[in-house]
Design a protein around this motif. Structure first.
Motif, mmCIF file in Angstrom:
data_model
loop_
_atom_site.group_PDB
_atom_site.id
_atom_site.type_symbol
_atom_site.label_atom_id
_atom_site.label_comp_id
_atom_site.label_asym_id
_atom_site.label_seq_id
_atom_site.Cartn_x
_atom_site.Cartn_y
_atom_site.Cartn_z
ATOM 1 N N SER A 229 12.322 -19.215 14.523
ATOM 2 C CA SER A 229 10.876 -19.326 14.328
ATOM 3 C C SER A 229 10.123 -18.083 14.772
ATOM 4 C CB SER A 229 10.341 -20.549 15.083
ATOM 5 O OG SER A 229 10.722 -20.513 16.447
ATOM 6 N N ASP A 230 10.811 -17.138 15.416
ATOM 7 C CA ASP A 230 10.200 -15.856 15.783
ATOM 8 C C ASP A 230 10.293 -14.827 14.673
ATOM 9 O OD1 ASP A 230 12.929 -15.455 15.854
ATOM 10 O OD2 ASP A 230 12.980 -14.579 17.863
ATOM 11 N N GLY A 231 10.853 -15.205 13.516
ATOM 12 C CA GLY A 231 10.978 -14.292 12.383
ATOM 13 C C GLY A 231 12.174 -13.370 12.454
ATOM 14 N N LEU B 136 26.834 -15.908 24.284
ATOM 15 C CA LEU B 136 26.109 -14.759 23.764
ATOM 16 C C LEU B 136 25.039 -15.178 22.759
ATOM 17 C CD1 LEU B 136 29.097 -12.288 23.317
ATOM 18 C CD2 LEU B 136 27.305 -12.188 25.055
ATOM 19 N N HIS B 137 23.940 -14.462 22.810
ATOM 20 C CA HIS B 137 22.832 -14.682 21.886
ATOM 21 C C HIS B 137 22.276 -13.318 21.507
ATOM 22 C CE1 HIS B 137 18.277 -15.638 21.499
ATOM 23 N NE2 HIS B 137 18.845 -15.551 20.301
ATOM 24 N N VAL B 138 22.447 -12.947 20.274
ATOM 25 C CA VAL B 138 21.972 -11.665 19.755
ATOM 26 C C VAL B 138 20.847 -11.931 18.765
ATOM 27 C CG1 VAL B 138 22.571 -9.573 18.494
ATOM 28 C CG2 VAL B 138 24.240 -10.610 20.047
ATOM 29 N N ALA B 139 19.671 -11.393 19.049
ATOM 30 C CA ALA B 139 18.542 -11.475 18.113
ATOM 31 C C ALA B 139 18.384 -10.096 17.479
ATOM 32 C CB ALA B 139 17.270 -11.887 18.840
ATOM 33 N N LEU B 140 18.619 -10.018 16.187
ATOM 34 C CA LEU B 140 18.561 -8.734 15.494
ATOM 35 C C LEU B 140 17.113 -8.265 15.361
ATOM 36 C CD1 LEU B 140 21.126 -9.394 12.606
ATOM 37 C CD2 LEU B 140 21.551 -8.318 14.832
ATOM 38 N N ASP B 141 16.926 -6.959 15.344
ATOM 39 C CA ASP B 141 15.599 -6.408 15.092
ATOM 40 C C ASP B 141 15.131 -6.825 13.707
ATOM 41 O OD1 ASP B 141 15.590 -5.150 17.557
ATOM 42 O OD2 ASP B 141 16.376 -3.258 16.767
ATOM 43 N N THR B 142 13.844 -7.033 13.572
ATOM 44 C CA THR B 142 13.282 -7.437 12.285
ATOM 45 C C THR B 142 13.663 -6.442 11.192
ATOM 46 O OG1 THR B 142 11.414 -8.469 13.421
ATOM 47 C CG2 THR B 142 11.158 -8.024 11.069
#
Length: 394
Positions: A50-52, A118-124
């Motif tokens: 939900s953060d895009g 592990l939790h990886v949030a990719l750059d937009t």
């Protein structure tokens, strides 16, 4: 030369002998001691939060194949060889759990195995990698003097690019809180269970949906009465057309405010429904009211159809709807899959799990930070501790 006992005693001599006898051969790889055996059991499935941003959530298995402790100093996650994320010692110490425990640590004991969550949030806009690998720096107590500081690479895994289920909301109405949702809430994401000879994480992407009243309270009235809770009796809705895989009935309402004792594995979900959504994707609705389930095994259901009413049965502290999607028809022997709700509105956020738990415990308003203006999110998974509204299902 003095060699320590344990891992290094015979193995180092064997490696040295092997290298000295083959070093002149062209193309022979150099032997390197790897006291940590790294692997990924379940490849991550990319999904939109939900953060895009696109998120990858998975577990790196570490086995300390040495006779001494291994202290992890840093872990780098690489995507197609490029650095995606770096965890320092403090971050590792909050995410590494030895097998069979829920207490995190930064040191893996000798001969022990653990899971690094592990939790990886990719750059937009960043490309989704095809392959992941890991580089670890560590201090190995069993290594020879002067060689304790080591760097090791491994844990190669393909990224699972399967299609993520896009579903409707499991509830209707407003002021719901996505409690213990993805991606770092430890109650669900780290709930690893050893069952039938394998470790499963069915709750990897689970949400405990709770609801506030107009004064931001989870309940109003006697804490021990399930009817005091705002969400109690709300209708749980089919998130897609599908069929009923199974139901569980016959469990009594629990007294809110404390977890029940002597709950067996097959009673943990309380009165529940599992829907078969197709494509090896199943949705679990847990903790429903006694006698409220309105569907039967094998029945075809339509999106938005009422399945039952939210209650407080099974292993539950307070009335809520536990919802998850998984890759098998059993909540115990399946792995959690990400999903995306096709549309919902985000109106606020809590300060975090601790603040939410305290407000629920004391029966006081949950401290909410409004998000002005409220915004509509499409085809995404609601992240942790958001205040969410759902329109009537289409």
């Amino acid at each position: 030369m003095h060699i320590r006992s344990g891992l290094w005693a015979g193995l180092v001599l064997a490696v040295i002998a092997g290298v000295s006898g083959q070093a002149c051969l062209a193309g022979t790889p150099t032997a390197q001691m790897t006291p940590l055996i790294l692997s990924v059991q379940d490849a991550p499935v990319p999904f939109l939060g939900s953060d895009g941003r696109v998120h990858l959530v998975y577990e790196l298995w570490l086995e300390n194949f040495s006779s001494g402790d291994v202290a992890l100093k840093s872990v780098e996650v690489l995507g197609d060889g490029a650095a995606l994320q770096r965890l320092d010692a403090g971050a590792i110490a909050s995410r590494l759990q030895p097998a069979g425990t829920r207490a995190p640590t930064g040191t893996l004991a000798k001969s022990a195995q653990g899971l690094l969550f592990l939790h990886v949030a990719l750059d937009t806009g960043a490309p989704i990698p095809k392959q992941l690998s890991h580089r670890i720096t560590m201090r190995v107590a069993a290594a020879p003097p002067g060689s304790e500081e080591m760097t090791e690479s491994g844990g190669v895994s393909e990224v699972d690019h399967r299609k993520v289920a896009v579903i409707g909301p499991p509830l209707r109405g407003e002021r719901y809180i996505s409690a213990d949702s993805c991606c770092d809430a430890s109650r669900h994401t780290r709930a690893a269970l050893p069952i039938n000879g394998r470790v499963w994480l069915g709750q990897r992407f689970a949400v405990d949906w709770e609801q506030m009243d107009s004064q931001d309270r989870i309940y109003s009235g006697p804490k021990e009465d399930p009817k005091s809770y705002t969400i109690f009796g709300q209708e749980a809705l089919a998130v897609a057309d599908g069929s009923v895989s199974s139901i569980t009935e016959g469990q009594a309402e629990q007294v809110p405010g404390k977890y029940p004792t002597r709950i067996s594995l097959d009673e943990a979900d309380g009165n529940s429904v599992i829907l078969d959504l197709g494509n090896q994707q199943y949705a679990l609705y847990a903790h429903m009211q006694p006698g409220s389930i309105k569907v039967h095994p094998g029945e075809r259901v339509k999106r938005g159809q009422v399945l039952g009413l939210v209650g407080n049965t099974g292993n539950s502290l307070a009335p809520h709807l536990h919802f998850q999607v998984m890759d098998g028809p059993s909540s115990l022997t399946a792995n959690g899959l990400p999903y995306e709700i096709d549309q919902f509105e985000v109106t606020g956020k809590t300060p975090g799990t601790e603040a939410f738990d305290e407000a629920e415990e004391k029966g006081v308003p949950v401290p909410i930070t409004a998000i002005p203006p409220p915004h509509t999110v499409k085809e995404a998974l609601p992240l942790d501790q958001l205040v969410v509204s759902f329109a009537a299902s289409r």
